[in-house]
Design a protein around this motif. Structure first.
Motif, PDB file in Angstrom:
ATOM      1  N   LEU A   6     -46.940 -31.284  39.138  1.00 20.27           N
ATOM      2  CA  LEU A   6     -45.687 -31.233  38.976  1.00 20.27           C
ATOM      3  C   LEU A   6     -45.357 -32.612  38.450  1.00 20.27           C
ATOM      4  O   LEU A   6     -45.593 -33.677  39.149  1.00 20.27           O
ATOM      5  CB  LEU A   6     -44.727 -31.075  40.459  1.00 20.27           C
ATOM      6  CG  LEU A   6     -43.234 -31.409  40.405  1.00 20.27           C
ATOM      7  CD1 LEU A   6     -42.840 -30.356  39.278  1.00 20.27           C
ATOM      8  CD2 LEU A   6     -42.914 -31.033  41.731  1.00 20.27           C
ATOM      9  N   TYR A   7     -44.929 -32.678  37.434  1.00 20.35           N
ATOM     10  CA  TYR A   7     -44.445 -33.910  36.424  1.00 20.35           C
ATOM     11  C   TYR A   7     -43.123 -34.247  36.314  1.00 20.35           C
ATOM     12  O   TYR A   7     -42.656 -33.406  35.421  1.00 20.35           O
ATOM     13  CB  TYR A   7     -45.559 -33.788  35.171  1.00 20.35           C
ATOM     14  CG  TYR A   7     -45.646 -34.902  34.054  1.00 20.35           C
ATOM     15  CD1 TYR A   7     -46.600 -35.774  34.130  1.00 20.35           C
ATOM     16  CD2 TYR A   7     -44.589 -35.100  33.173  1.00 20.35           C
ATOM     17  CE1 TYR A   7     -46.673 -36.699  33.296  1.00 20.35           C
ATOM     18  CE2 TYR A   7     -44.684 -36.172  32.225  1.00 20.35           C
ATOM     19  CZ  TYR A   7     -45.774 -36.891  32.083  1.00 20.35           C
ATOM     20  OH  TYR A   7     -45.632 -37.727  31.379  1.00 20.35           O
ATOM     21  N   VAL A   8     -42.567 -35.306  36.679  1.00 20.96           N
ATOM     22  CA  VAL A   8     -41.146 -35.329  36.592  1.00 20.96           C
ATOM     23  C   VAL A   8     -40.975 -36.725  36.037  1.00 20.96           C
ATOM     24  O   VAL A   8     -41.049 -37.738  36.658  1.00 20.96           O
ATOM     25  CB  VAL A   8     -40.547 -35.200  38.021  1.00 20.96           C
ATOM     26  CG1 VAL A   8     -38.923 -35.361  37.827  1.00 20.96           C
ATOM     27  CG2 VAL A   8     -40.673 -33.985  38.557  1.00 20.96           C
ATOM     28  N   LEU A   9     -40.247 -36.899  34.920  1.00 22.25           N
ATOM     29  CA  LEU A   9     -39.697 -37.931  34.387  1.00 22.25           C
ATOM     30  C   LEU A   9     -38.281 -38.218  34.678  1.00 22.25           C
ATOM     31  O   LEU A   9     -37.646 -37.399  34.423  1.00 22.25           O
ATOM     32  CB  LEU A   9     -39.924 -37.978  32.520  1.00 22.25           C
ATOM     33  CG  LEU A   9     -41.201 -37.958  32.147  1.00 22.25           C
ATOM     34  CD1 LEU A   9     -41.293 -37.353  30.886  1.00 22.25           C
ATOM     35  CD2 LEU A   9     -42.044 -38.948  32.265  1.00 22.25           C
ATOM     36  N   SER A  10     -37.927 -39.573  34.863  1.00 26.11           N
ATOM     37  CA  SER A  10     -36.448 -39.652  35.206  1.00 26.11           C
ATOM     38  C   SER A  10     -36.099 -41.207  34.609  1.00 26.11           C
ATOM     39  O   SER A  10     -36.928 -42.057  34.425  1.00 26.11           O
ATOM     40  CB  SER A  10     -36.333 -39.525  36.651  1.00 26.11           C
ATOM     41  OG  SER A  10     -37.193 -40.642  37.402  1.00 26.11           O
ATOM     42  N   ALA A  50     -41.069 -47.517  26.738  1.00 27.58           N
ATOM     43  CA  ALA A  50     -40.333 -46.351  26.371  1.00 27.58           C
ATOM     44  C   ALA A  50     -39.643 -45.611  27.522  1.00 27.58           C
ATOM     45  O   ALA A  50     -39.792 -46.162  28.835  1.00 27.58           O
ATOM     46  CB  ALA A  50     -41.436 -45.193  26.027  1.00 27.58           C
ATOM     47  N   ARG A  51     -38.714 -44.954  27.263  1.00 24.21           N
ATOM     48  CA  ARG A  51     -37.949 -44.166  28.367  1.00 24.21           C
ATOM     49  C   ARG A  51     -38.239 -42.691  27.939  1.00 24.21           C
ATOM     50  O   ARG A  51     -38.500 -42.169  27.103  1.00 24.21           O
ATOM     51  CB  ARG A  51     -36.302 -44.428  28.050  1.00 24.21           C
ATOM     52  CG  ARG A  51     -35.951 -45.829  28.396  1.00 24.21           C
ATOM     53  CD  ARG A  51     -34.694 -46.360  27.711  1.00 24.21           C
ATOM     54  NE  ARG A  51     -33.478 -45.624  28.352  1.00 24.21           N
ATOM     55  CZ  ARG A  51     -32.744 -46.259  28.995  1.00 24.21           C
ATOM     56  NH1 ARG A  51     -33.108 -47.613  29.422  1.00 24.21           N
ATOM     57  NH2 ARG A  51     -31.597 -45.923  29.478  1.00 24.21           N
ATOM     58  N   PRO A  52     -37.933 -42.038  29.234  1.00 24.49           N
ATOM     59  CA  PRO A  52     -37.599 -42.425  30.570  1.00 24.49           C
ATOM     60  C   PRO A  52     -38.609 -43.267  31.111  1.00 24.49           C
ATOM     61  O   PRO A  52     -39.963 -43.485  30.681  1.00 24.49           O
ATOM     62  CB  PRO A  52     -37.776 -41.026  31.493  1.00 24.49           C
ATOM     63  CG  PRO A  52     -37.573 -39.949  30.474  1.00 24.49           C
ATOM     64  CD  PRO A  52     -38.490 -40.554  29.262  1.00 24.49           C
ATOM     65  N   SER A  53     -38.126 -44.075  32.127  1.00 30.82           N
ATOM     66  CA  SER A  53     -38.908 -45.334  32.727  1.00 30.82           C
ATOM     67  C   SER A  53     -39.839 -44.933  33.777  1.00 30.82           C
ATOM     68  O   SER A  53     -40.422 -45.815  34.442  1.00 30.82           O
ATOM     69  CB  SER A  53     -37.953 -46.526  33.110  1.00 30.82           C
ATOM     70  OG  SER A  53     -37.161 -46.676  32.002  1.00 30.82           O
ATOM     71  N   TRP A  54     -39.679 -43.848  34.500  1.00 30.24           N
ATOM     72  CA  TRP A  54     -40.123 -43.525  35.793  1.00 30.24           C
ATOM     73  C   TRP A  54     -40.652 -42.065  35.695  1.00 30.24           C
ATOM     74  O   TRP A  54     -40.133 -41.332  35.169  1.00 30.24           O
ATOM     75  CB  TRP A  54     -39.071 -43.489  36.951  1.00 30.24           C
ATOM     76  CG  TRP A  54     -38.663 -44.820  37.252  1.00 30.24           C
ATOM     77  CD1 TRP A  54     -37.425 -45.258  36.608  1.00 30.24           C
ATOM     78  CD2 TRP A  54     -39.008 -45.939  37.903  1.00 30.24           C
ATOM     79  NE1 TRP A  54     -37.303 -46.738  37.043  1.00 30.24           N
ATOM     80  CE2 TRP A  54     -38.378 -47.288  37.988  1.00 30.24           C
ATOM     81  CE3 TRP A  54     -40.322 -45.848  38.799  1.00 30.24           C
ATOM     82  CZ2 TRP A  54     -38.759 -48.089  38.554  1.00 30.24           C
ATOM     83  CZ3 TRP A  54     -40.677 -47.011  39.481  1.00 30.24           C
ATOM     84  CH2 TRP A  54     -39.865 -48.194  39.127  1.00 30.24           C
TER      85      TRP A  54
END
Length: 207
Positions: A6-10, A50-54
């Motif tokens: 599960l890979y979540v960019l925020s 780059a963004r997203p940062s997290w």
């Protein structure tokens, strides 16, 4: 048992960083790592500007994401509804593991994710026969896992690298691994490429 990621960019956007981290570390992540079948989770901060940062990533059995326990944690609290509504980005992707090389007990100091859409057969052959063996020659290039996307947006396949540090990008072996004629031929088939570099922030669910 099907292994997954599960890979979540925020990106916090209008959410103050202190509020963003408090929500993630005290509510959002602990609920997820408490679900049977979700074995571990980590949070990383972008090192590439780059963004997203997290990035948050969770190692799991894919069946965990359709379990009754997971359905419970997906019911958002009033606080979560408020935070999510103000985020600039919340990009959730689910991947199924297809290949794994090397070994490492995380969290790695740095992760590199390379998501691609292209000639899948050509990519697979190049990774297995040339790219992975070259990268794993380097001390500190710990583990490489490849996935196919089964849910969410983004390119079709993901290579996920766990490494000791960004200084490995200056290693002559790395420069060779990313500049071979075979690599150039394969990359000519790629229609979408998304490469990100992140550094370890914390273990999901722990302050």
């Amino acid at each position: 048992m099907t292994e997954g990621l599960l890979y979540v960019l925020s990106e916090p956007g209008a959410v103050a960083e202190e509020e963003f981290h408090d929500w993630y570390d005290t509510e959002h992540a602990p609920a997820r790592v408490g679900v049977p079948g979700i074995r571990s989770g980590y949070r990383y901060r972008a090192l590439d500007g780059a963004r997203p940062s997290w990035l948050a990533w969770y190692e799991l059995e894919l069946g965990a994401l359709v379990s009754p326990e997971y359905e419970v944690v997906r019911r958002r609290s009033p606080r979560e509804v408020s935070v999510v509504s103000r985020l600039e980005t919340l990009d959730r992707r689910v991947y199924e593991l297809t290949d794994s090389w090397g070994a490492f007990d995380g969290p790695a100091p740095v992760v590199v994710s390379v998501a691609l859409t292209g000639d899948t057969d050509a990519l697979d052959e190049w990774y297995r026969e040339e790219h992975v063996p070259l990268l794993l020659r380097m001390p500190g290039w710990h583990r490489i896992r490849r996935y196919r996307r089964v849910e969410g947006s983004g390119p079709d396949v993901l290579a996920f690298h766990e490494i000791a540090g960004a200084e490995l990008f200056d290693d002559p072996v790395y420069r060779h691994a990313t500049r071979t004629p075979w690599r150039d031929r394969v990359m000519a088939t790629v229609t979408t490429r998304e490469r990100r570099v992140f550094g370890y922030h914390n273990t999901a669910g722990r302050r």
